[in-house]
Design a protein around this motif. Structure first.
Motif, PDB file in Angstrom:
ATOM      1  N   PHE A  45       0.843  -1.207   0.000  1.00 13.49           N
ATOM      2  CA  PHE A  45       0.000   0.000   0.000  1.00 13.49           C
ATOM      3  C   PHE A  45       0.878   1.257   0.000  1.00 13.49           C
ATOM      4  N   PHE A  46       1.958   1.199   0.767  1.00 13.54           N
ATOM      5  CA  PHE A  46       2.817   2.380   0.868  1.00 13.54           C
ATOM      6  C   PHE A  46       3.529   2.648  -0.464  1.00 13.54           C
ATOM      7  N   ILE A  47       4.062   1.587  -1.088  1.00 10.68           N
ATOM      8  CA  ILE A  47       4.714   1.774  -2.405  1.00 10.68           C
ATOM      9  C   ILE A  47       3.685   2.341  -3.390  1.00 10.68           C
ATOM     10  N   GLU A  48       2.459   1.823  -3.298  1.00  8.92           N
ATOM     11  CA  GLU A  48       1.406   2.301  -4.206  1.00  8.92           C
ATOM     12  C   GLU A  48       1.182   3.802  -4.036  1.00  8.92           C
ATOM     13  N   SER A  49       1.102   4.253  -2.772  1.00 11.87           N
ATOM     14  CA  SER A  49       0.881   5.687  -2.531  1.00 11.87           C
ATOM     15  C   SER A  49       2.024   6.523  -3.087  1.00 11.87           C
ATOM     16  N   LEU A  50       3.254   6.058  -2.872  1.00 14.02           N
ATOM     17  CA  LEU A  50       4.403   6.829  -3.358  1.00 14.02           C
ATOM     18  C   LEU A  50       4.401   6.880  -4.885  1.00 14.02           C
ATOM     19  N   MET A  51       4.156   5.720  -5.503  1.00 16.34           N
ATOM     20  CA  MET A  51       4.176   5.662  -6.972  1.00 16.34           C
ATOM     21  C   MET A  51       3.063   6.530  -7.542  1.00 16.34           C
ATOM     22  N   SER A  52       1.912   6.483  -6.869  1.00 12.86           N
ATOM     23  CA  SER A  52       0.773   7.262  -7.302  1.00 12.86           C
ATOM     24  C   SER A  52       1.093   8.760  -7.254  1.00 12.86           C
ATOM     25  N   ALA A  53       1.752   9.172  -6.164  1.00 16.51           N
ATOM     26  CA  ALA A  53       2.116  10.589  -6.025  1.00 16.51           C
ATOM     27  C   ALA A  53       3.111  11.004  -7.099  1.00 16.51           C
ATOM     28  N   VAL A  54       4.087  10.149  -7.345  1.00 14.92           N
ATOM     29  CA  VAL A  54       5.099  10.484  -8.362  1.00 14.92           C
ATOM     30  C   VAL A  54       4.433  10.585  -9.734  1.00 14.92           C
ATOM     31  N   ALA A  55       3.595   9.586 -10.073  1.00 14.00           N
ATOM     32  CA  ALA A  55       2.981   9.584 -11.413  1.00 14.00           C
ATOM     33  C   ALA A  55       2.068  10.782 -11.604  1.00 14.00           C
ATOM     34  N   SER A  56       1.264  11.101 -10.568  1.00 16.60           N
ATOM     35  CA  SER A  56       0.280  12.176 -10.760  1.00 16.60           C
ATOM     36  C   SER A  56       0.914  13.556 -10.724  1.00 16.60           C
ATOM     37  N   SER A  57       2.150  13.645 -10.252  1.00 14.39           N
ATOM     38  CA  SER A  57       2.785  14.971 -10.249  1.00 14.39           C
ATOM     39  C   SER A  57       3.523  15.253 -11.555  1.00 14.39           C
ATOM     40  N   ASP A  58       3.577  14.275 -12.439  1.00 15.93           N
ATOM     41  CA  ASP A  58       4.235  14.474 -13.731  1.00 15.93           C
ATOM     42  C   ASP A  58       3.395  15.425 -14.591  1.00 15.93           C
ATOM     43  N   LYS A  59       4.057  16.250 -15.397  1.00 15.09           N
ATOM     44  CA  LYS A  59       3.271  17.244 -16.157  1.00 15.09           C
ATOM     45  C   LYS A  59       2.402  16.585 -17.230  1.00 15.09           C
ATOM     46  N   ASP A  60       2.831  15.424 -17.714  1.00 12.96           N
ATOM     47  CA  ASP A  60       2.010  14.671 -18.665  1.00 12.96           C
ATOM     48  C   ASP A  60       0.667  14.321 -18.013  1.00 12.96           C
ATOM     49  N   ALA A  61       0.721  13.869 -16.740  1.00 18.37           N
ATOM     50  CA  ALA A  61      -0.516  13.512 -16.025  1.00 18.37           C
ATOM     51  C   ALA A  61      -1.390  14.744 -15.848  1.00 18.37           C
ATOM     52  N   LYS A  62      -0.791  15.846 -15.469  1.00 22.14           N
ATOM     53  CA  LYS A  62      -1.588  17.075 -15.260  1.00 22.14           C
ATOM     54  C   LYS A  62      -2.347  17.448 -16.529  1.00 22.14           C
ATOM     55  N   GLY A  63      -1.640  17.359 -17.656  1.00 25.46           N
ATOM     56  CA  GLY A  63      -2.267  17.705 -18.939  1.00 25.46           C
ATOM     57  C   GLY A  63      -3.414  16.766 -19.269  1.00 25.46           C
ATOM     58  N   ARG A  64      -3.224  15.470 -19.016  1.00 27.95           N
ATOM     59  CA  ARG A  64      -4.269  14.487 -19.328  1.00 27.95           C
ATOM     60  C   ARG A  64      -5.472  14.647 -18.398  1.00 27.95           C
ATOM     61  N   LEU A  65      -5.239  14.953 -17.128  1.00 24.74           N
ATOM     62  CA  LEU A  65      -6.351  15.159 -16.184  1.00 24.74           C
ATOM     63  C   LEU A  65      -7.171  16.364 -16.620  1.00 24.74           C
ATOM     64  N   ARG A  66      -6.462  17.447 -16.995  1.00 29.03           N
ATOM     65  CA  ARG A  66      -7.159  18.664 -17.443  1.00 29.03           C
ATOM     66  C   ARG A  66      -7.963  18.386 -18.715  1.00 29.03           C
ATOM     67  N   ALA A  67      -7.361  17.618 -19.618  1.00 33.00           N
ATOM     68  CA  ALA A  67      -8.043  17.328 -20.891  1.00 33.00           C
ATOM     69  C   ALA A  67      -9.366  16.611 -20.631  1.00 33.00           C
ATOM     70  N   PHE A  68      -9.380  15.684 -19.654  1.00 34.56           N
ATOM     71  CA  PHE A  68     -10.637  14.989 -19.367  1.00 34.56           C
ATOM     72  C   PHE A  68     -11.656  15.965 -18.797  1.00 34.56           C
ATOM     73  N   LEU A  69     -11.218  16.778 -17.836  1.00 32.80           N
ATOM     74  CA  LEU A  69     -12.152  17.690 -17.169  1.00 32.80           C
ATOM     75  C   LEU A  69     -12.708  18.725 -18.143  1.00 32.80           C
ATOM     76  N   GLU A  70     -11.916  19.065 -19.153  1.00 28.20           N
ATOM     77  CA  GLU A  70     -12.377  20.031 -20.164  1.00 28.20           C
ATOM     78  C   GLU A  70     -13.043  19.329 -21.352  1.00 28.20           C
ATOM     79  N   LYS A  71     -13.353  18.055 -21.166  1.00 31.65           N
ATOM     80  CA  LYS A  71     -14.093  17.250 -22.161  1.00 31.65           C
ATOM     81  C   LYS A  71     -13.347  17.139 -23.492  1.00 31.65           C
ATOM     82  N   ARG A  72     -12.019  17.151 -23.438  1.00 30.58           N
ATOM     83  CA  ARG A  72     -11.213  16.975 -24.645  1.00 30.58           C
ATOM     84  C   ARG A  72     -10.649  15.559 -24.764  1.00 30.58           C
ATOM     85  N   ALA A  73     -10.893  14.719 -23.730  1.00 35.45           N
ATOM     86  CA  ALA A  73     -10.309  13.369 -23.746  1.00 35.45           C
ATOM     87  C   ALA A  73     -11.422  12.332 -23.892  1.00 35.45           C
ATOM     88  N   PRO A  74     -11.124  11.181 -24.529  1.00 39.39           N
ATOM     89  CA  PRO A  74     -12.174  10.167 -24.694  1.00 39.39           C
ATOM     90  C   PRO A  74     -12.611   9.568 -23.366  1.00 39.39           C
TER      91      PRO A  74
END
Ligand code: 1HE
Length: 270
Positions: free
Chosen positions: A235-264
């Protein structure tokens, strides 16, 4: 994208029994020793090691496949006839090093199986992350018949796919499994018609390559370690990996794209 439009990857030192190419950001390794049913000799092991050690950094997925009627007949049996115990252990370690480069690659590796996928051929397939088996595929661990023991990682990787009991039965009795049964038991994740495996693998590779590289890397490198950890550590490794992945700028862009209805959206067909 045309899969036939592959361009060669120039890799001095790669033996003639291997061919490296790429289509966009997907690398392709082809076993090209059909006369010997793609049996793996020392030069091929060194070549596989070299290929995975020198992949261009823009590569997002790898597809391995074989020429001729069989994916791979395993160890070239002429390799071990003159070796003593020490040479044989070093030989096995060279296979482990090469296949670890597949399993621990930066990007996912897909193996396309057909015909004999036996002994070291199954070990090679088991080191990949995804296996697509054409209907002609059959699996075996015939080492006992040859008077030897597995040496390319089967004892570790095959039980993780199909259970320890089934692996030991295959080793002790020479039992074989076919593609259809194999997909149910866990030898492969996908079943394809004969001749259609490569196209299927390329389609999967394209999907993989469309994901964030750090997401894919997290799956490849966190999941096996979490599986081997106690739950709390997992569980702890999962939390750390999750934090690292979601802080990447690629992730930020993809999250925004979904919220702005630009992603499938996620869809499911039948
Ligand atoms: C080989 C090998 C090989 C074929 N090493 N030369 N692996 C095995 O025990 C499997 C042995 N091979 C077979 O059972 C069959 O060859 C196949 C079922 C894979 C294919 O049958 P078929 O009828 O299409 O081909 P073939 O006529 O048997 O073989 C064609 C040629 O490939 C022939 O050579 P030729 O010079 O007479 O033309 C075969 O000798 C040659 N050939 N397989 C060397 N494996 C790190 S430890 C891993 C331990 C293992 O992998 S043990 C399991 C080894």
């Amino acid at each position: 994208m045309d899969d036939n439009a592959a361009t060669a990857i120039d890799l001095p030192g790669l033996p003639d029994s291997l061919q490296a190419s790429r289509v966009d950001n997907i690398a392709i390794l082809r076993l090209t020793r059909p006369g010997k049913r793609n049996a793996i000799d020392n030069a091929m092991i060194a070549g596989i090691d070299l290929f995975f050690s020198t992949l261009p950094h823009d590569i997002r997925a790898v597809v391995i496949h074989g020429e001729g009627d069989h994916f791979c007949a395993g160890l070239d049996l002429s390799s071990l006839t003159e070796t003593d115990a020490y040479e044989a252990v070093l030989h096995s370690r060279a296979w482990h090093r090469a296949f670890a480069k597949i399993e621990k690659a930066e990007m996912p590796v897909i193996a396309v199986l057909h015909g004999a996928t036996v002994g070291g051929g199954l070990e090679l397939a088991a080191a990949a992350h995804i296996r697509v088996a054409e209907r002609s595929t059959f699996y075996a661990l015939p080492e006992g018949q040859r008077g030897i023991f597995v040496g390319g990682g089967a004892s570790v990787r095959v039980p993780k796919l199909v259970t320890l009991a089934r692996t030991m039965d295959m080793m002790l009795t020479g039992r074989t499994y076919g593609a259809q049964e194999g997909v149910t038991l866990g030898f492969s994740q996908y079943l394809a018609e004969n001749g259609a495996g490569f196209a299927h693998a390329m389609e999967l590779a394209r999907k993989i390559a469309s994901h964030a590289p750090l997401s894919n890397f997290s799956v490849l490198h966190a999941m096996p370690r979490i599986a081997e950890s106690q739950d709390e550590a997992g569980f702890f490794i999962e939390s750390l990996m999750s934090a690292v992945a979601s802080s990447d700028k690629d992730a930020k862009g993809r999250l925004r794209a979904f919220l702005e209805k630009r992603a499938p959206k996620v869809t499911h067909s039948g």
